[in-house]
Design a protein around this motif. Sequence first.
Motif, PDB file in Angstrom:
ATOM      1  N   ASP A 111     -12.963   1.610  -0.665  1.00 48.98           N
ATOM      2  CA  ASP A 111     -13.607   0.666   0.295  1.00 48.98           C
ATOM      3  C   ASP A 111     -12.498   0.458   1.295  1.00 48.98           C
ATOM      4  O   ASP A 111     -12.594   0.307   2.741  1.00 48.98           O
ATOM      5  CB  ASP A 111     -13.422  -0.841  -0.566  1.00 48.98           C
ATOM      6  N   LEU A 112     -11.095   0.854   0.951  1.00 47.96           N
ATOM      7  CA  LEU A 112     -10.236   0.869   2.032  1.00 47.96           C
ATOM      8  C   LEU A 112     -10.212   1.923   3.026  1.00 47.96           C
ATOM      9  O   LEU A 112     -10.001   1.908   4.223  1.00 47.96           O
ATOM     10  CB  LEU A 112      -8.681   0.925   1.156  1.00 47.96           C
ATOM     11  N   THR A 113     -10.746   3.081   2.405  1.00 46.83           N
ATOM     12  CA  THR A 113     -11.101   4.352   3.131  1.00 46.83           C
ATOM     13  C   THR A 113     -12.000   4.038   4.166  1.00 46.83           C
ATOM     14  O   THR A 113     -11.975   4.444   5.467  1.00 46.83           O
ATOM     15  CB  THR A 113     -11.263   5.308   2.580  1.00 46.83           C
TER      16      THR A 113
ATOM     17  N   ASN B  75      -9.349   3.908  -3.712  1.00 46.15           N
ATOM     18  CA  ASN B  75      -9.905   2.655  -3.127  1.00 46.15           C
ATOM     19  C   ASN B  75     -10.825   3.152  -1.917  1.00 46.15           C
ATOM     20  O   ASN B  75     -10.374   3.151  -0.881  1.00 46.15           O
ATOM     21  CB  ASN B  75      -8.766   1.643  -2.555  1.00 46.15           C
TER      22      ASN B  75
ATOM     23  N   VAL C  59       0.679  -1.246   0.183  1.00 48.24           N
ATOM     24  CA  VAL C  59      -0.103  -0.072  -0.112  1.00 48.24           C
ATOM     25  C   VAL C  59       0.747   1.199  -0.037  1.00 48.24           C
ATOM     26  O   VAL C  59       2.035   1.380   0.742  1.00 48.24           O
ATOM     27  CB  VAL C  59      -1.123  -0.190   1.250  1.00 48.24           C
TER      28      VAL C  59
END
Length: 253
Positions: free
Chosen positions: A201-203, A199, A140
């Motif tokens: 979803d990652l947040t 991203n 990441v």
Amino acid sequence: MKCFVEIYLKITLLCLTWKSLICALQIPSDIEKCHFGDGKCIAKSTNQFIRRYAKGDAKIGLPPFDNIQVDDITLINSPGPLWISYTLKNQVLKGFENATIISLSGLDREPEQNKLEVKLKIPSLAMHGNYELRGRGIIVYTNSSGSTKSDMQNVRITITIKGFIEYRNKKRYLKVYDMAPIFELDRWILSADNLFKENTDLTVLLNRVINEKWIEFWNEIESTILPVYTRSFVNLINKFAQAIPYDDMFLPD
């Protein structure tokens, strides 16, 4: 004639400025004054002041304290092959207008000889502003910024205040130079948008993890964030304490 008018206007402006300065050195007439050391009365009077003057009053030189500017805070800075930096910027602290003083002690005739302590509670102490996130990991990488909100709920604060009396124009003024706050809270909610630009979803996941594990995160950042809050509180209190003579805040013995 023109020169006379200019001089007259300057004198008038000077007189108006001087008048406003004199007004700025007075306790509002609708706030009850107390005797030195009467903690119960002082706490009650302070709560009156908070309720009526949270937004300040330019006429008497009182600054607002419903929006307190806070210095930038670097919460995380871990350099190395796997590194992350998280900084809060342009932060505004809200909620002190709803504070209630529980107890207040040490404001005697000679306050520097006593332990000055304030206990208060606040239903919600929120901080709004921006963030900058820089990070590099195994899989990441992020370089992002956005808005952030922090809400500390049901906050109880005990503040030990260090101060001394200084003399100006034969008047005594209280000068606060340090505070030691102890925070207790029931819940801490943090949200930051756009942490990972590509991203979403990652947040969402990172925000969820932080809020589920908020106690662990708060324990990590408390020692970093409290000194910054403290500087803001010291500056705010000194704006008031340095404008009004200490003895004028109390009833004569």
